[in-house]
Design a protein around this motif. Structure first.
Motif, PDB file in Angstrom:
ATOM      1  N   LYS A   1      -8.287   2.229   0.329  1.00  0.00           N
ATOM      2  CA  LYS A   1      -8.686   3.217   1.186  1.00  0.00           C
ATOM      3  C   LYS A   1      -7.543   4.416   1.478  1.00  0.00           C
ATOM      4  O   LYS A   1      -7.789   5.458   1.484  1.00  0.00           O
TER       5      LYS A   1
ATOM      6  N   THR B   1       0.914  -1.083   0.201  1.00  0.00           N
ATOM      7  CA  THR B   1       0.279  -0.028   0.227  1.00  0.00           C
ATOM      8  C   THR B   1       0.704   1.244   0.079  1.00  0.00           C
ATOM      9  O   THR B   1       0.545   2.282  -0.843  1.00  0.00           O
TER      10      THR B   1
ATOM     11  N   ASN C   1      -6.368  -7.766   0.157  1.00  0.00           N
ATOM     12  CA  ASN C   1      -5.235  -6.491   0.454  1.00  0.00           C
ATOM     13  C   ASN C   1      -5.676  -5.254  -0.526  1.00  0.00           C
ATOM     14  O   ASN C   1      -5.097  -4.196  -0.163  1.00  0.00           O
TER      15      ASN C   1
ATOM     16  N   GLU D   1      -8.413  -3.763  -0.436  1.00  0.00           N
ATOM     17  CA  GLU D   1      -9.293  -2.676   0.308  1.00  0.00           C
ATOM     18  C   GLU D   1      -8.450  -1.905   0.933  1.00  0.00           C
ATOM     19  O   GLU D   1      -8.835  -0.381   1.045  1.00  0.00           O
ATOM     20  N   LYS D   2      -7.499  -2.255   1.788  1.00  0.00           N
ATOM     21  CA  LYS D   2      -6.508  -1.328   2.239  1.00  0.00           C
ATOM     22  C   LYS D   2      -5.967  -0.345   1.696  1.00  0.00           C
ATOM     23  O   LYS D   2      -5.736   0.869   1.705  1.00  0.00           O
ATOM     24  N   THR D   3      -5.359  -0.969   0.339  1.00  0.00           N
ATOM     25  CA  THR D   3      -4.711   0.144  -0.740  1.00  0.00           C
ATOM     26  C   THR D   3      -5.683   1.041  -1.223  1.00  0.00           C
ATOM     27  O   THR D   3      -5.422   2.100  -1.261  1.00  0.00           O
TER      28      THR D   3
END
Ligand code: B1M
Length: 224
Positions: free
Chosen positions: A176, A143, A170, A172-174
């Motif tokens: 966001k 990210t 993974n 989703e975190k990126t």
């Protein structure tokens, strides 16, 4: 005639026969591989889109199916990927033939934990062919790396690829972190296990099942 060579290429991808010099697999020793046959098909005027879908992706699909059935193993996937990469090198000029002036910057990478890059590399070729400047961050991209690349190119759009159900999460975190950096940055996601619903759930702007959909969407959405 075209069907014959497409079938031969598909077999080379599936069996991991890279080129004539490659001693693997032993029963195909001395025969042309994906490298020579793809060149030959292009020289014979076979449509590169057909080579891609009916030969390269068909062969890869077959090796993937056999892997699911425990009939082939990771080294076989690696050889298939090598053969596909050799074949794709001949396709690059075709995908880039529509090269125009750079529209904008497209930052792309395969997300953290994921080493699959063939689909992502195709996306790079198609986006470059569509006139975009591509910044390819490679595979297993954190990210932080995506956010850093965005800091260097604040106007860029971002593409995330994932091939594993364990790595698509993974994304989703990126997404966001990218949206926190700049809510207006467009994020396109793609890769075999993804769905439209998943893309919406993680806050991506677009799910793209194939490279052309990503290009069409970005060409339409980002003013030239
Ligand atoms: Co792996 N692998 N693999 N693998 N591998 C799959 C994905 C799998 C489906 C095989 C299977 O079980 N049938 C399975 C995933 C299961 C799951 O999670 N649902 C799997 C597995 C399990 C694994 C390992 C865990 C195996 C192990 O170690 N036990 C391991 C994981 C390693 C890791 O990443 N951490 C692993 C390793 C590998 C290799 C390294 C050996 C090799 C990759 C080499 C490379 O990429 N350089 C490999 C390969 C080759 C495959 C298969 C056989 C082929 C993938 C491929 O290149 N397809 C694959 C099975 C399959 O797909 N049939 C499989 C061709 C490519 C053109 O298609 O990538 O889908 P694709 O891209 C498409 C679209 O998805 C889209 O456009 C492309 C063109 O249409 N697209 C986008 C992709 N990204 C996009 C982004 C966009 C837009 C569109 O916008 C940004």
């Amino acid at each position: 005639m075209a069907d014959d060579i497409l079938k031969q290429i598909a077999t080379c991808i599936e069996r991991g026969k890279v080129n004539a010099a490659s001693p693997y697999p032993p029963d195909l020793k001395g025969q042309d591989g994906a490298d020579e046959l793809t060149r030959k098909a292009i020289d014979q005027g076979v449509d590169p889109n057909e080579i891609l879908t009916k030969a390269l992706m068909a062969g890869m699909g077959e090796v993937g199916r056999k892997f699911s059935e425990n009939k082939v193993f990771v080294p076989d996937l690696l050889m298939a990927a090598k053969a596909m990469t050799a074949a794709m090198a001949h396709m690059k000029p075709f995908f880039e033939s529509g090269k125009a002036k750079h529209r904008d910057t497209f930052i792309v990478g395969t997300v953290q934990g994921d080493l699959h890059d063939i689909g992502k590399n195709l996306v790079c070729m198609v986006m470059e062919g569509g006139g975009w400047k591509v910044v390819d961050l490679g595979v297993d991209v954190s990210t932080e790396k995506f956010v850093e690349a965005l800091s260097n190119n604040p106007e860029a759009v971002i593409g995330l690829s994932a091939l594993l159900t364990t790595t698509m999460v993974n994304m989703e975190k990126t997404v966001k972190a990218i949206k926190e950096k700049n809510a207006k940055t467009l994020v396109v996601v793609g890769g075999a296990p993804l769905t439209d619903e998943f893309a919406k759930k993680i806050g991506a702007d677009k799910y793209s099942a194939d490279p052309q959909t990503a290009l069409d969407y970005l060409n339409k959405t980002v003013a030239a």
